[in-house]
Design a protein around this motif. Structure first.
Motif, PDB file in Angstrom:
ATOM      1  N   LEU A   1     -13.783  54.903  70.998  1.00  0.00           N
ATOM      2  CA  LEU A   1     -12.835  56.362  70.243  1.00  0.00           C
ATOM      3  C   LEU A   1     -13.375  56.641  68.773  1.00  0.00           C
ATOM      4  O   LEU A   1     -14.211  55.513  68.340  1.00  0.00           O
ATOM      5  CB  LEU A   1     -11.945  56.177  69.751  1.00  0.00           C
ATOM      6  N   TRP A   2     -13.706  57.786  67.822  1.00  0.00           N
ATOM      7  CA  TRP A   2     -14.514  57.380  66.888  1.00  0.00           C
ATOM      8  C   TRP A   2     -12.855  58.607  65.764  1.00  0.00           C
ATOM      9  O   TRP A   2     -12.395  59.052  66.783  1.00  0.00           O
ATOM     10  CB  TRP A   2     -15.631  59.035  67.188  1.00  0.00           C
ATOM     11  N   ALA A   3     -13.137  58.078  64.337  1.00  0.00           N
ATOM     12  CA  ALA A   3     -12.097  58.391  63.590  1.00  0.00           C
ATOM     13  C   ALA A   3     -12.457  58.347  62.387  1.00  0.00           C
ATOM     14  O   ALA A   3     -13.814  58.353  61.820  1.00  0.00           O
ATOM     15  CB  ALA A   3     -10.916  57.110  63.801  1.00  0.00           C
ATOM     16  N   SER A   4     -11.382  59.203  62.006  1.00  0.00           N
ATOM     17  CA  SER A   4     -11.505  59.339  60.453  1.00  0.00           C
ATOM     18  C   SER A   4     -10.657  58.073  59.591  1.00  0.00           C
ATOM     19  O   SER A   4     -10.020  58.109  60.602  1.00  0.00           O
ATOM     20  CB  SER A   4     -11.461  60.891  59.529  1.00  0.00           C
ATOM     21  N   TRP A   5     -10.022  58.016  58.166  1.00  0.00           N
ATOM     22  CA  TRP A   5      -9.361  57.658  57.870  1.00  0.00           C
ATOM     23  C   TRP A   5      -8.679  57.808  56.855  1.00  0.00           C
ATOM     24  O   TRP A   5      -9.790  58.240  55.781  1.00  0.00           O
ATOM     25  CB  TRP A   5     -10.200  55.694  57.614  1.00  0.00           C
ATOM     26  N   VAL A   6      -7.321  58.050  56.036  1.00  0.00           N
ATOM     27  CA  VAL A   6      -7.081  57.948  55.406  1.00  0.00           C
ATOM     28  C   VAL A   6      -6.072  56.490  54.754  1.00  0.00           C
ATOM     29  O   VAL A   6      -5.741  55.397  55.587  1.00  0.00           O
ATOM     30  CB  VAL A   6      -5.419  58.985  55.557  1.00  0.00           C
ATOM     31  N   ILE A   7      -7.039  56.314  52.827  1.00  0.00           N
ATOM     32  CA  ILE A   7      -6.166  54.914  52.909  1.00  0.00           C
ATOM     33  C   ILE A   7      -5.438  55.161  51.740  1.00  0.00           C
ATOM     34  O   ILE A   7      -5.664  56.226  50.718  1.00  0.00           O
ATOM     35  CB  ILE A   7      -7.740  54.067  52.530  1.00  0.00           C
ATOM     36  N   GLN A   8      -4.031  54.372  52.327  1.00  0.00           N
ATOM     37  CA  GLN A   8      -3.586  54.551  51.043  1.00  0.00           C
ATOM     38  C   GLN A   8      -3.170  53.028  49.584  1.00  0.00           C
ATOM     39  O   GLN A   8      -2.402  52.648  50.480  1.00  0.00           O
ATOM     40  CB  GLN A   8      -1.827  55.512  51.489  1.00  0.00           C
TER      41      GLN A   8
ATOM     42  N   ALA B   1      -0.538  66.280  56.743  1.00  0.00           N
ATOM     43  CA  ALA B   1       0.183  65.751  56.648  1.00  0.00           C
ATOM     44  C   ALA B   1       0.189  64.442  56.135  1.00  0.00           C
ATOM     45  O   ALA B   1       1.083  63.416  55.441  1.00  0.00           O
ATOM     46  CB  ALA B   1      -0.288  65.073  58.289  1.00  0.00           C
ATOM     47  N   TYR B   2      -1.457  64.338  54.914  1.00  0.00           N
ATOM     48  CA  TYR B   2      -1.348  63.215  54.233  1.00  0.00           C
ATOM     49  C   TYR B   2      -2.137  63.645  52.435  1.00  0.00           C
ATOM     50  O   TYR B   2      -1.785  62.669  51.928  1.00  0.00           O
ATOM     51  CB  TYR B   2      -2.542  62.025  55.118  1.00  0.00           C
ATOM     52  N   GLY B   3      -2.340  64.783  51.953  1.00  0.00           N
ATOM     53  CA  GLY B   3      -2.834  64.798  51.203  1.00  0.00           C
ATOM     54  C   GLY B   3      -2.093  65.322  50.415  1.00  0.00           C
ATOM     55  O   GLY B   3      -0.398  65.199  50.460  1.00  0.00           O
ATOM     56  N   PRO B   4      -1.997  65.576  48.947  1.00  0.00           N
ATOM     57  CA  PRO B   4      -3.829  65.726  48.861  1.00  0.00           C
ATOM     58  C   PRO B   4      -4.203  64.104  48.082  1.00  0.00           C
ATOM     59  O   PRO B   4      -3.481  63.167  48.115  1.00  0.00           O
ATOM     60  CB  PRO B   4      -3.042  66.118  47.377  1.00  0.00           C
ATOM     61  N   PHE B   5      -5.504  64.352  48.433  1.00  0.00           N
ATOM     62  CA  PHE B   5      -6.180  63.549  48.242  1.00  0.00           C
ATOM     63  C   PHE B   5      -7.211  63.117  46.670  1.00  0.00           C
ATOM     64  O   PHE B   5      -7.685  64.691  46.812  1.00  0.00           O
ATOM     65  CB  PHE B   5      -7.041  62.882  49.271  1.00  0.00           C
ATOM     66  N   ASP B   6      -7.188  61.759  46.140  1.00  0.00           N
ATOM     67  CA  ASP B   6      -7.589  62.277  44.758  1.00  0.00           C
ATOM     68  C   ASP B   6      -9.200  62.077  45.046  1.00  0.00           C
ATOM     69  O   ASP B   6      -9.530  62.935  44.589  1.00  0.00           O
ATOM     70  CB  ASP B   6      -7.128  60.695  44.216  1.00  0.00           C
TER      71      ASP B   6
ATOM     72  N   ARG C   1      -5.073  58.062  47.327  1.00  0.00           N
ATOM     73  CA  ARG C   1      -4.585  58.428  48.394  1.00  0.00           C
ATOM     74  C   ARG C   1      -6.824  58.946  48.894  1.00  0.00           C
ATOM     75  O   ARG C   1      -7.270  59.462  48.098  1.00  0.00           O
ATOM     76  CB  ARG C   1      -3.818  59.417  48.922  1.00  0.00           C
ATOM     77  N   VAL C   2      -7.269  58.757  49.454  1.00  0.00           N
ATOM     78  CA  VAL C   2      -8.547  58.442  49.535  1.00  0.00           C
ATOM     79  C   VAL C   2      -8.593  58.697  50.964  1.00  0.00           C
ATOM     80  O   VAL C   2      -7.942  57.723  52.058  1.00  0.00           O
ATOM     81  CB  VAL C   2      -9.408  57.354  49.175  1.00  0.00           C
ATOM     82  N   PHE C   3      -9.643  59.686  51.885  1.00  0.00           N
ATOM     83  CA  PHE C   3     -10.233  60.129  52.767  1.00  0.00           C
ATOM     84  C   PHE C   3     -11.600  60.023  53.305  1.00  0.00           C
ATOM     85  O   PHE C   3     -12.573  59.882  52.353  1.00  0.00           O
ATOM     86  CB  PHE C   3      -9.723  61.944  53.038  1.00  0.00           C
ATOM     87  N   PHE C   4     -11.700  59.164  54.178  1.00  0.00           N
ATOM     88  CA  PHE C   4     -12.843  59.063  54.592  1.00  0.00           C
ATOM     89  C   PHE C   4     -13.022  59.405  55.757  1.00  0.00           C
ATOM     90  O   PHE C   4     -12.291  58.864  57.170  1.00  0.00           O
ATOM     91  CB  PHE C   4     -12.859  57.295  54.677  1.00  0.00           C
TER      92      PHE C   4
END
Length: 358
Positions: A214-221, A245-250, A226-229
Protein backbone atom coordinates in the motif's frame (compact mmCIF):
# COMPACT_ATOMS: atom_id res chain seq x y z
CA UNK A 1 9.33 -31.94 -0.08
CA UNK A 2 8.48 -32.75 -3.69
CA UNK A 3 10.19 -31.04 -6.61
CA UNK A 4 6.87 -29.42 -7.49
CA UNK A 5 6.43 -27.98 -3.98
CA UNK A 6 10.00 -26.69 -3.97
CA UNK A 7 9.34 -24.75 -7.18
CA UNK A 8 6.17 -23.08 -5.98
CA UNK A 9 6.24 -19.37 -5.35
CA UNK A 10 5.71 -18.28 -1.75
CA UNK A 11 2.11 -17.39 -0.97
CA UNK A 12 1.32 -13.75 -1.62
CA UNK A 13 0.58 -11.64 1.44
CA UNK A 14 -3.13 -11.36 2.05
CA UNK A 15 -4.90 -8.44 3.72
CA UNK A 16 -8.54 -9.55 3.98
CA UNK A 17 -9.58 -6.68 6.24
CA UNK A 18 -8.29 -3.90 3.99
CA UNK A 19 -10.90 -2.27 1.71
CA UNK A 20 -7.99 -1.23 -0.51
CA UNK A 21 -6.84 -4.83 -1.17
CA UNK A 22 -8.60 -6.77 -3.92
CA UNK A 23 -7.49 -9.66 -6.11
CA UNK A 24 -4.03 -9.74 -4.58
CA UNK A 25 -3.23 -6.06 -5.14
CA UNK A 26 -3.93 -2.71 -3.53
CA UNK A 27 -6.18 -0.31 -5.41
CA UNK A 28 -6.86 3.41 -5.61
CA UNK A 29 -10.52 4.36 -5.03
CA UNK A 30 -10.53 5.46 -8.68
CA UNK A 31 -8.64 2.97 -10.89
CA UNK A 32 -5.35 4.16 -12.37
CA UNK A 33 -5.66 4.68 -16.14
CA UNK A 34 -3.86 2.02 -18.14
CA UNK A 35 -0.82 3.40 -19.97
CA UNK A 36 -0.66 0.69 -22.60
CA UNK A 37 2.41 -1.08 -24.00
CA UNK A 38 3.36 1.35 -26.77
CA UNK A 39 2.73 4.50 -24.74
CA UNK A 40 4.70 2.97 -21.89
CA UNK A 41 7.57 2.10 -24.20
CA UNK A 42 7.57 5.60 -25.70
CA UNK A 43 7.55 7.18 -22.26
CA UNK A 44 10.39 4.96 -21.02
CA UNK A 45 12.45 5.90 -24.08
CA UNK A 46 11.86 9.61 -23.46
CA UNK A 47 12.81 9.38 -19.78
CA UNK A 48 15.90 7.26 -20.40
CA UNK A 49 17.25 8.67 -23.67
CA UNK A 50 15.54 11.94 -24.60
CA UNK A 51 15.84 14.14 -21.52
CA UNK A 52 15.74 17.87 -22.24
CA UNK A 53 18.51 20.07 -20.92
CA UNK A 54 18.20 21.65 -17.50
CA UNK A 55 16.79 18.72 -15.53
CA UNK A 56 20.02 18.63 -13.49
CA UNK A 57 21.65 21.73 -11.92
CA UNK A 58 24.85 22.81 -13.66
CA UNK A 59 26.37 24.22 -10.45
CA UNK A 60 26.49 22.87 -6.88
CA UNK A 61 23.45 23.72 -4.80
CA UNK A 62 23.70 25.00 -1.21
CA UNK A 63 23.43 22.59 1.70
CA UNK A 64 23.74 23.49 5.37
CA UNK A 65 25.79 20.80 7.05
CA UNK A 66 24.32 19.43 10.27
CA UNK A 67 25.87 17.63 13.19
CA UNK A 68 24.49 15.85 16.22
CA UNK A 69 25.38 18.67 18.61
CA UNK A 70 23.24 21.11 16.60
CA UNK A 71 20.30 18.73 16.64
CA UNK A 72 20.51 18.08 20.36
CA UNK A 73 20.36 21.79 21.26
CA UNK A 74 17.66 22.60 18.69
CA UNK A 75 14.27 23.48 20.19
CA UNK A 76 11.42 21.03 20.07
CA UNK A 77 9.29 21.10 16.89
CA UNK A 78 12.29 21.71 14.66
CA UNK A 79 12.27 20.30 11.13
CA UNK A 80 15.14 19.84 8.67
CA UNK A 81 14.80 19.00 4.99
CA UNK A 82 17.53 16.48 4.17
CA UNK A 83 16.57 16.04 0.52
CA UNK A 84 13.71 14.92 -1.74
CA UNK A 85 11.05 13.61 0.70
CA UNK A 86 13.46 12.92 3.56
CA UNK A 87 12.63 15.10 6.56
CA UNK A 88 14.06 15.03 10.07
CA UNK A 89 11.69 16.21 12.81
CA UNK A 90 12.33 16.81 16.49
CA UNK A 91 9.10 16.21 18.42
CA UNK A 92 8.68 15.71 22.15
CA UNK A 93 12.46 15.63 22.48
CA UNK A 94 12.86 12.72 20.07
CA UNK A 95 13.72 12.44 16.39
CA UNK A 96 11.65 11.17 13.48
CA UNK A 97 12.53 10.57 9.82
CA UNK A 98 10.24 10.41 6.80
CA UNK A 99 11.13 8.34 3.72
CA UNK A 100 14.88 8.24 4.45
CA UNK A 101 16.94 8.08 1.25
CA UNK A 102 20.66 8.59 1.80
CA UNK A 103 22.15 6.56 -1.08
CA UNK A 104 23.84 8.20 -4.04
CA UNK A 105 21.17 6.96 -6.46
CA UNK A 106 17.41 6.38 -6.22
CA UNK A 107 17.72 3.10 -8.03
CA UNK A 108 17.89 -0.67 -7.54
CA UNK A 109 21.61 -0.43 -8.36
CA UNK A 110 24.19 2.19 -7.41
CA UNK A 111 25.98 2.24 -10.78
CA UNK A 112 22.98 3.57 -12.73
CA UNK A 113 19.83 5.56 -12.18
CA UNK A 114 19.00 9.06 -10.88
CA UNK A 115 21.97 10.46 -8.93
CA UNK A 116 21.78 12.99 -6.12
CA UNK A 117 22.24 16.70 -6.84
CA UNK A 118 23.70 17.14 -3.35
CA UNK A 119 24.98 15.12 -0.41
CA UNK A 120 22.70 14.75 2.62
CA UNK A 121 23.28 17.49 5.20
CA UNK A 122 24.12 14.81 7.77
CA UNK A 123 25.19 11.19 7.51
CA UNK A 124 23.20 8.39 9.14
CA UNK A 125 26.04 7.57 11.53
CA UNK A 126 25.96 11.15 12.85
CA UNK A 127 22.23 11.18 13.56
CA UNK A 128 21.01 10.88 17.14
CA UNK A 129 18.83 7.87 18.05
CA UNK A 130 15.68 7.87 15.91
CA UNK A 131 12.34 7.28 17.65
CA UNK A 132 10.69 6.26 14.42
CA UNK A 133 10.91 6.11 10.64
CA UNK A 134 7.68 6.96 8.80
CA UNK A 135 7.39 5.43 5.33
CA UNK A 136 4.91 6.39 2.62
CA UNK A 137 5.50 3.66 0.01
CA UNK A 138 8.17 1.43 -1.47
CA UNK A 139 9.48 3.27 -4.55
CA UNK A 140 13.25 3.66 -4.69
CA UNK A 141 13.20 7.42 -4.12
CA UNK A 142 11.28 6.84 -0.87
CA UNK A 143 12.47 3.45 0.43
CA UNK A 144 16.25 3.05 0.41
CA UNK A 145 17.28 -0.44 1.49
CA UNK A 146 20.83 0.59 2.36
CA UNK A 147 19.56 3.45 4.51
CA UNK A 148 17.09 1.17 6.31
CA UNK A 149 19.90 -1.29 7.11
CA UNK A 150 22.10 1.52 8.47
CA UNK A 151 19.24 3.03 10.48
CA UNK A 152 18.12 -0.26 12.02
CA UNK A 153 20.44 -0.20 15.05
CA UNK A 154 19.48 3.34 16.06
CA UNK A 155 15.75 3.29 15.25
CA UNK A 156 13.01 2.33 17.68
CA UNK A 157 10.09 1.89 15.28
CA UNK A 158 9.40 1.60 11.57
CA UNK A 159 5.85 2.71 10.76
CA UNK A 160 4.63 1.87 7.28
CA UNK A 161 1.60 1.17 5.11
CA UNK A 162 0.42 -2.42 4.72
CA UNK A 163 2.93 -4.58 2.88
CA UNK A 164 5.82 -2.11 3.15
CA UNK A 165 6.43 -3.41 6.65
CA UNK A 166 6.56 -6.95 5.27
CA UNK A 167 9.33 -5.79 2.95
CA UNK A 168 11.30 -4.44 5.91
CA UNK A 169 10.90 -7.70 7.79
CA UNK A 170 12.10 -9.61 4.72
CA UNK A 171 15.21 -7.40 4.78
CA UNK A 172 15.94 -8.44 8.36
CA UNK A 173 14.26 -5.74 10.46
CA UNK A 174 12.93 -7.19 13.73
CA UNK A 175 9.16 -7.66 13.32
CA UNK A 176 8.67 -6.26 16.83
CA UNK A 177 9.96 -2.90 15.55
CA UNK A 178 7.62 -2.79 12.54
CA UNK A 179 4.07 -1.49 12.60
CA UNK A 180 1.86 -1.55 9.48
CA UNK A 181 -1.27 0.54 9.06
CA UNK A 182 -4.11 0.71 6.59
CA UNK A 183 -5.66 4.02 5.56
CA UNK A 184 -7.37 5.80 8.47
CA UNK A 185 -5.64 3.64 11.08
CA UNK A 186 -3.63 5.36 13.81
CA UNK A 187 -0.88 4.52 16.27
CA UNK A 188 0.56 6.41 19.22
CA UNK A 189 4.24 6.49 20.11
CA UNK A 190 5.39 8.39 23.22
CA UNK A 191 2.50 10.82 22.94
CA UNK A 192 2.86 11.36 19.17
CA UNK A 193 -0.13 10.24 17.12
CA UNK A 194 0.43 9.01 13.56
CA UNK A 195 -2.40 8.26 11.14
CA UNK A 196 -2.03 6.66 7.72
CA UNK A 197 -4.28 8.52 5.31
CA UNK A 198 -5.20 7.94 1.66
CA UNK A 199 -3.06 8.84 -1.35
CA UNK A 200 -3.57 8.29 -5.08
CA UNK A 201 -0.45 6.49 -6.25
CA UNK A 202 0.95 2.97 -6.82
CA UNK A 203 3.79 0.75 -5.61
CA UNK A 204 6.42 -1.67 -6.82
CA UNK A 205 10.17 -2.24 -6.87
CA UNK A 206 10.40 -4.73 -9.73
CA UNK A 207 8.55 -6.33 -12.61
CA UNK A 208 6.34 -8.66 -10.55
CA UNK A 209 5.34 -6.77 -7.40
CA UNK A 210 3.18 -3.97 -8.80
CA UNK A 211 0.73 -2.72 -6.14
CA UNK A 212 1.49 -5.61 -3.77
CA UNK A 213 2.03 -3.06 -0.97
CA UNK A 214 0.00 0.00 0.00
CA UNK A 215 0.91 3.69 -0.36
CA UNK A 216 -0.16 6.37 2.09
CA UNK A 217 0.08 9.94 3.27
CA UNK A 218 0.47 10.68 6.99
CA UNK A 219 -1.08 12.92 9.62
CA UNK A 220 1.35 13.70 12.45
CA UNK A 221 -0.18 15.09 15.66
CA UNK A 222 1.78 16.38 18.64
CA UNK A 223 -0.85 17.76 21.00
CA UNK A 224 -1.91 21.03 19.33
CA UNK A 225 0.55 20.69 16.42
CA UNK A 226 -0.77 19.10 13.21
CA UNK A 227 1.45 18.27 10.25
CA UNK A 228 0.56 16.56 6.97
CA UNK A 229 3.12 14.54 4.97
CA UNK A 230 1.90 13.67 1.49
CA UNK A 231 4.27 10.97 0.34
CA UNK A 232 3.46 10.71 -3.38
CA UNK A 233 0.01 11.32 -4.79
CA UNK A 234 -1.99 12.59 -7.69
CA UNK A 235 -4.67 15.11 -6.87
CA UNK A 236 -7.94 13.57 -5.63
CA UNK A 237 -10.84 14.28 -3.30
CA UNK A 238 -9.07 12.45 -0.50
CA UNK A 239 -7.25 15.65 0.46
CA UNK A 240 -10.54 17.31 1.37
CA UNK A 241 -11.60 14.25 3.35
CA UNK A 242 -8.31 14.37 5.29
CA UNK A 243 -8.70 18.09 5.86
CA UNK A 244 -12.24 17.62 7.12
CA UNK A 245 -11.16 14.82 9.48
CA UNK A 246 -7.88 16.23 10.82
CA UNK A 247 -7.44 19.82 9.69
CA UNK A 248 -6.56 22.55 9.99
CA UNK A 249 -2.84 21.80 9.63
CA UNK A 250 -0.04 24.03 10.87
CA UNK A 251 2.24 22.73 8.12
CA UNK A 252 1.69 20.67 5.00
CA UNK A 253 4.64 18.86 3.41
CA UNK A 254 3.36 18.16 -0.10
CA UNK A 255 5.02 16.78 -3.21
CA UNK A 256 5.83 19.41 -5.83
CA UNK A 257 8.17 17.89 -8.36
CA UNK A 258 8.73 14.98 -10.77
CA UNK A 259 5.39 15.83 -12.37
CA UNK A 260 4.29 15.48 -15.98
CA UNK A 261 0.90 15.47 -17.72
CA UNK A 262 1.66 11.92 -18.88
CA UNK A 263 1.62 10.65 -15.30
CA UNK A 264 -0.71 13.26 -13.77
CA UNK A 265 -2.84 10.58 -12.07
CA UNK A 266 0.00 9.73 -9.63
CA UNK A 267 1.93 13.03 -9.30
CA UNK A 268 0.44 16.49 -8.90
CA UNK A 269 1.11 19.56 -10.97
CA UNK A 270 2.03 22.60 -8.79
CA UNK A 271 -1.49 24.01 -9.21
CA UNK A 272 -2.82 20.77 -7.72
CA UNK A 273 -0.29 20.89 -4.89
CA UNK A 274 -1.65 24.30 -3.94
CA UNK A 275 -5.24 23.05 -4.16
CA UNK A 276 -4.39 20.03 -2.00
CA UNK A 277 -2.98 22.42 0.62
CA UNK A 278 -6.20 24.45 0.51
CA UNK A 279 -8.32 21.26 0.76
CA UNK A 280 -6.30 20.20 3.80
CA UNK A 281 -6.89 23.60 5.39
CA UNK A 282 -3.17 24.10 5.77
CA UNK A 283 -1.49 27.24 7.07
CA UNK A 284 2.11 26.92 5.84
CA UNK A 285 3.02 24.89 2.74
CA UNK A 286 6.46 23.35 2.27
CA UNK A 287 7.00 21.83 -1.21
CA UNK A 288 8.95 18.55 -1.14
CA UNK A 289 9.85 15.77 -3.63
CA UNK A 290 12.16 18.15 -5.48
CA UNK A 291 15.71 19.50 -5.51
CA UNK A 292 17.53 16.16 -5.07
CA UNK A 293 16.90 13.72 -7.96
CA UNK A 294 16.24 14.03 -11.69
CA UNK A 295 12.96 12.13 -11.99
CA UNK A 296 11.03 14.00 -14.68
CA UNK A 297 11.31 16.11 -17.83
CA UNK A 298 10.97 19.59 -16.36
CA UNK A 299 13.88 21.90 -15.44
CA UNK A 300 15.05 20.99 -11.95
CA UNK A 301 14.22 24.40 -10.47
CA UNK A 302 10.79 24.73 -12.15
CA UNK A 303 8.77 23.22 -9.26
CA UNK A 304 10.06 25.94 -6.92
CA UNK A 305 9.34 28.75 -9.35
CA UNK A 306 5.83 27.56 -10.17
CA UNK A 307 4.72 26.97 -6.58
CA UNK A 308 6.31 30.27 -5.50
CA UNK A 309 4.25 32.19 -8.06
CA UNK A 310 1.05 30.29 -7.24
CA UNK A 311 1.46 30.78 -3.50
CA UNK A 312 2.02 34.52 -3.96
CA UNK A 313 -1.05 34.81 -6.20
CA UNK A 314 -3.27 32.97 -3.73
CA UNK A 315 -1.65 34.43 -0.61
CA UNK A 316 -0.58 31.05 0.75
CA UNK A 317 2.40 31.18 3.18
CA UNK A 318 5.20 29.18 1.53
CA UNK A 319 8.39 27.88 3.16
CA UNK A 320 11.38 26.93 0.98
CA UNK A 321 14.32 26.21 3.31
CA UNK A 322 17.81 25.35 2.12
CA UNK A 323 18.58 21.64 2.60
CA UNK A 324 19.70 21.30 6.21
CA UNK A 325 18.21 24.61 7.37
CA UNK A 326 16.25 24.50 10.64
CA UNK A 327 12.53 25.24 10.35
CA UNK A 328 10.14 26.00 13.22
CA UNK A 329 7.19 23.74 12.50
CA UNK A 330 4.69 26.19 14.02
CA UNK A 331 6.08 29.27 12.25
CA UNK A 332 8.32 28.07 9.40
CA UNK A 333 9.13 31.40 7.75
CA UNK A 334 9.43 31.85 3.99
CA UNK A 335 13.01 30.68 3.49
CA UNK A 336 14.81 31.95 0.39
CA UNK A 337 14.88 31.45 -3.37
CA UNK A 338 18.07 29.43 -2.97
CA UNK A 339 17.61 27.55 -6.27
CA UNK A 340 18.16 30.69 -8.36
CA UNK A 341 21.69 31.00 -9.72
CA UNK A 342 22.49 34.30 -8.02
CA UNK A 343 21.14 32.94 -4.74
CA UNK A 344 23.10 29.69 -5.14
CA UNK A 345 26.33 31.61 -5.66
CA UNK A 346 25.69 33.78 -2.61
CA UNK A 347 24.63 30.85 -0.43
CA UNK A 348 27.66 28.76 -1.34
CA UNK A 349 29.93 31.63 -0.29
CA UNK A 350 28.28 32.09 3.09
CA UNK A 351 27.27 28.58 4.14
CA UNK A 352 29.39 25.62 5.27
CA UNK A 353 30.38 23.25 2.49
CA UNK A 354 28.06 20.27 1.95
CA UNK A 355 29.04 17.19 3.91
CA UNK A 356 30.70 14.50 1.85
CA UNK A 357 28.81 11.31 1.05
CA UNK A 358 30.24 8.40 2.96
Amino acid sequence: MTALAACRRPALPHYPHSPQHRDGRFQNPRPRPALGFWKGLKLAWAVLFAKPSGTVPDTPIPVRALDRAQLEVAPDRSLYRLGHSTLLMKLRGRYWLTDPVFSERASPVQWAGPARFHAPPIDIEDLPPIAGVILSHNHYDHLDRAAIARLDAKTGRFIAPLGVGDQLIAWGIDPAKVEQLDWWQSTEVDGLRLTATPAQHFSGRGLTDSDRSLWASWVIQDEDLRVFFSGDSGYFDGFKAIGDAYGPFDLTLIETGAYDQRWAFVHMQPEETLQAHVDLRGKWLMPIHNGTFDLAMHPWEQPFERILELAATHQVPLSTPVMGERVDMRAPGPGSQWWRKAEISSALQTQPAPVEQR
